[in-house]
Design a protein around this motif. Structure first.
Motif, PDB file in Angstrom:
ATOM      1  N   ALA A   1       0.838  -1.213   0.000  1.00 36.57           N
ATOM      2  CA  ALA A   1       0.000   0.000   0.000  1.00 36.57           C
ATOM      3  C   ALA A   1       0.868   1.255   0.000  1.00 36.57           C
ATOM      4  CB  ALA A   1      -0.933  -0.003   1.205  1.00 36.57           C
ATOM      5  N   GLY A   2       1.934   1.245   0.779  1.00 38.30           N
ATOM      6  CA  GLY A   2       2.832   2.392   0.827  1.00 38.30           C
ATOM      7  C   GLY A   2       3.507   2.656  -0.503  1.00 38.30           C
ATOM      8  N   ARG A   3       3.935   1.605  -1.157  1.00 35.60           N
ATOM      9  CA  ARG A   3       4.593   1.760  -2.459  1.00 35.60           C
ATOM     10  C   ARG A   3       3.610   2.267  -3.516  1.00 35.60           C
ATOM     11  NH1 ARG A   3       9.663  -0.187  -2.942  1.00 35.60           N
ATOM     12  NH2 ARG A   3       9.385  -0.591  -5.169  1.00 35.60           N
ATOM     13  N   VAL A   4       2.387   1.743  -3.490  1.00 40.72           N
ATOM     14  CA  VAL A   4       1.353   2.230  -4.408  1.00 40.72           C
ATOM     15  C   VAL A   4       1.051   3.696  -4.103  1.00 40.72           C
ATOM     16  CG1 VAL A   4      -1.121   2.044  -4.955  1.00 40.72           C
ATOM     17  CG2 VAL A   4       0.323  -0.003  -4.959  1.00 40.72           C
ATOM     18  N   ALA A   5       0.960   4.042  -2.823  1.00 40.18           N
ATOM     19  CA  ALA A   5       0.672   5.417  -2.426  1.00 40.18           C
ATOM     20  C   ALA A   5       1.775   6.370  -2.895  1.00 40.18           C
ATOM     21  CB  ALA A   5       0.493   5.507  -0.914  1.00 40.18           C
ATOM     22  N   LEU A   6       3.025   5.977  -2.770  1.00 44.00           N
ATOM     23  CA  LEU A   6       4.127   6.827  -3.247  1.00 44.00           C
ATOM     24  C   LEU A   6       4.028   7.046  -4.753  1.00 44.00           C
ATOM     25  CD1 LEU A   6       7.177   5.507  -1.198  1.00 44.00           C
ATOM     26  CD2 LEU A   6       6.077   7.744  -0.999  1.00 44.00           C
ATOM     27  N   HIS A   7       3.715   5.992  -5.473  1.00 41.59           N
ATOM     28  CA  HIS A   7       3.561   6.109  -6.925  1.00 41.59           C
ATOM     29  C   HIS A   7       2.393   7.046  -7.260  1.00 41.59           C
ATOM     30  CE1 HIS A   7       3.622   5.074 -11.141  1.00 41.59           C
ATOM     31  NE2 HIS A   7       2.319   4.845 -11.065  1.00 41.59           N
ATOM     32  N   THR A   8       1.285   6.877  -6.559  1.00 41.73           N
ATOM     33  CA  THR A   8       0.111   7.727  -6.787  1.00 41.73           C
ATOM     34  C   THR A   8       0.443   9.184  -6.491  1.00 41.73           C
ATOM     35  OG1 THR A   8      -1.369   5.900  -6.233  1.00 41.73           O
ATOM     36  CG2 THR A   8      -2.297   8.130  -6.111  1.00 41.73           C
ATOM     37  N   LEU A   9       1.123   9.424  -5.386  1.00 43.64           N
ATOM     38  CA  LEU A   9       1.498  10.791  -5.023  1.00 43.64           C
ATOM     39  C   LEU A   9       2.432  11.393  -6.072  1.00 43.64           C
ATOM     40  CD1 LEU A   9       1.231  13.092  -3.024  1.00 43.64           C
ATOM     41  CD2 LEU A   9       3.074  12.054  -1.694  1.00 43.64           C
ATOM     42  N   SER A  10       3.370  10.620  -6.570  1.00 43.44           N
ATOM     43  CA  SER A  10       4.265  11.102  -7.631  1.00 43.44           C
ATOM     44  C   SER A  10       3.467  11.501  -8.874  1.00 43.44           C
ATOM     45  CB  SER A  10       5.283  10.031  -8.007  1.00 43.44           C
ATOM     46  OG  SER A  10       6.163   9.801  -6.960  1.00 43.44           O
ATOM     47  N   THR A  11       2.492  10.678  -9.216  1.00 49.66           N
ATOM     48  CA  THR A  11       1.639  10.970 -10.372  1.00 49.66           C
ATOM     49  C   THR A  11       0.856  12.262 -10.145  1.00 49.66           C
ATOM     50  OG1 THR A  11       1.453   8.622 -10.885  1.00 49.66           O
ATOM     51  CG2 THR A  11      -0.238  10.078 -11.813  1.00 49.66           C
TER      52      THR A  11
ATOM     53  N   LEU B   1      -7.161   1.913  -4.038  1.00 50.69           N
ATOM     54  CA  LEU B   1      -5.949   1.354  -3.445  1.00 50.69           C
ATOM     55  C   LEU B   1      -5.917  -0.159  -3.608  1.00 50.69           C
ATOM     56  CD1 LEU B   1      -3.329   2.029  -1.970  1.00 50.69           C
ATOM     57  CD2 LEU B   1      -4.568   1.799   0.184  1.00 50.69           C
ATOM     58  N   CYS B   2      -7.015  -0.812  -3.337  1.00 49.06           N
ATOM     59  CA  CYS B   2      -7.085  -2.267  -3.470  1.00 49.06           C
ATOM     60  C   CYS B   2      -6.811  -2.693  -4.918  1.00 49.06           C
ATOM     61  CB  CYS B   2      -8.446  -2.779  -3.004  1.00 49.06           C
ATOM     62  SG  CYS B   2      -8.545  -4.580  -2.923  1.00 49.06           S
ATOM     63  N   GLU B   3      -7.458  -2.024  -5.866  1.00 47.69           N
ATOM     64  CA  GLU B   3      -7.251  -2.343  -7.282  1.00 47.69           C
ATOM     65  C   GLU B   3      -5.802  -2.125  -7.708  1.00 47.69           C
ATOM     66  OE1 GLU B   3     -10.056  -0.139  -9.629  1.00 47.69           O
ATOM     67  OE2 GLU B   3     -11.765  -1.022  -8.582  1.00 47.69           O
ATOM     68  N   SER B   4      -5.200  -1.053  -7.241  1.00 46.58           N
ATOM     69  CA  SER B   4      -3.806  -0.766  -7.598  1.00 46.58           C
ATOM     70  C   SER B   4      -2.852  -1.795  -7.004  1.00 46.58           C
ATOM     71  CB  SER B   4      -3.415   0.636  -7.135  1.00 46.58           C
ATOM     72  OG  SER B   4      -4.125   1.602  -7.851  1.00 46.58           O
ATOM     73  N   ILE B   5      -3.103  -2.207  -5.776  1.00 43.18           N
ATOM     74  CA  ILE B   5      -2.257  -3.231  -5.149  1.00 43.18           C
ATOM     75  C   ILE B   5      -2.347  -4.531  -5.941  1.00 43.18           C
ATOM     76  CG2 ILE B   5      -2.052  -4.748  -3.123  1.00 43.18           C
ATOM     77  CD1 ILE B   5      -2.736  -2.273  -1.405  1.00 43.18           C
ATOM     78  N   ILE B   6      -3.547  -4.932  -6.282  1.00 42.02           N
ATOM     79  CA  ILE B   6      -3.725  -6.182  -7.032  1.00 42.02           C
ATOM     80  C   ILE B   6      -3.062  -6.088  -8.404  1.00 42.02           C
ATOM     81  CG2 ILE B   6      -5.431  -7.663  -8.157  1.00 42.02           C
ATOM     82  CD1 ILE B   6      -7.241  -7.127  -5.673  1.00 42.02           C
TER      83      ILE B   6
ATOM     84  N   ILE C   1      -4.624  -3.007   6.937  1.00 39.59           N
ATOM     85  CA  ILE C   1      -3.353  -2.284   6.835  1.00 39.59           C
ATOM     86  C   ILE C   1      -3.085  -1.567   8.150  1.00 39.59           C
ATOM     87  CG2 ILE C   1      -2.235  -0.320   5.709  1.00 39.59           C
ATOM     88  CD1 ILE C   1      -3.635  -1.120   3.157  1.00 39.59           C
ATOM     89  N   SER C   2      -1.832  -1.559   8.548  1.00 41.92           N
ATOM     90  CA  SER C   2      -1.439  -0.831   9.749  1.00 41.92           C
ATOM     91  C   SER C   2      -1.205   0.634   9.400  1.00 41.92           C
ATOM     92  CB  SER C   2      -0.164  -1.428  10.339  1.00 41.92           C
ATOM     93  OG  SER C   2       0.401  -0.562  11.289  1.00 41.92           O
ATOM     94  N   THR C   3      -2.073   1.507   9.895  1.00 46.50           N
ATOM     95  CA  THR C   3      -1.930   2.940   9.628  1.00 46.50           C
ATOM     96  C   THR C   3      -0.616   3.466  10.189  1.00 46.50           C
ATOM     97  OG1 THR C   3      -4.329   3.148   9.737  1.00 46.50           O
ATOM     98  CG2 THR C   3      -3.062   5.177   9.856  1.00 46.50           C
TER      99      THR C   3
END
Length: 139
Positions: A37-47, A93-98, A121-123
């Motif tokens: 989730a963190g890696r997907v979030a970093l990618h999303t934030l970069s975008t 987030l779920c779709e991006s992780i998958i 997920i652990s916040t």
């Protein structure tokens, strides 16, 4: 983090989905899912930041303010205690992780990703991951 361990042992991070499917202990499932989730979030934030930059055109004084606004808004969505967060976790987030980490998994393995990511997920770990990679700290 687990990503450093994987790289040291010649494994690509894209196999986190396989690792998630093969670990049995709940702690490691939560940990692995949180890293994904963190890696997907970093990618999303970069975008989001690239999109903000393209709207502004040439870099100027407003860029810092605009970027700060993008980061704050996204972190509030990702870590805030809101209905928007729950919807974001369950859908995007779920779709991006998958799509990112379970692309080489069976449908059964993909289905093992909890529909309720909000509780899976652990916040605290997610905040730790994001703050480390974004170079921010909290009070």
């Amino acid at each position: 983090y687990i990503t450093h361990f994987l790289h040291q042992n010649g494994l690509n991070v894209r196999f986190l989905g396989q690792i998630y499917c093969n670990v049995k202990q709940e702690f490691w499932k939560t940990f692995t899912l949180t890293i994904m989730a963190g890696r997907v979030a970093l990618h999303t934030l970069s975008t989001l930041m690239r999109m903000a930059m393209s709207k502004l055109g040439v870099a100027h004084e407003m860029v810092k303010e605009k970027f700060l606004g993008v980061v704050v808004e996204y972190l509030n969505l990702l870590l805030g205690n809101t209905d928007r967060r729950v919807a974001y976790y369950q859908n995007e987030l779920c779709e991006s992780i998958i799509a990112t980490y379970f692309y080489n998994c069976t449908e059964e393995q993909k289905a093992s990703v909890p529909a309720d990511l909000n509780n899976a997920i652990s916040t605290r770990q997610l905040w730790s991951f994001m703050s480390k990679h974004l170079g921010i700290s909290h009070l």
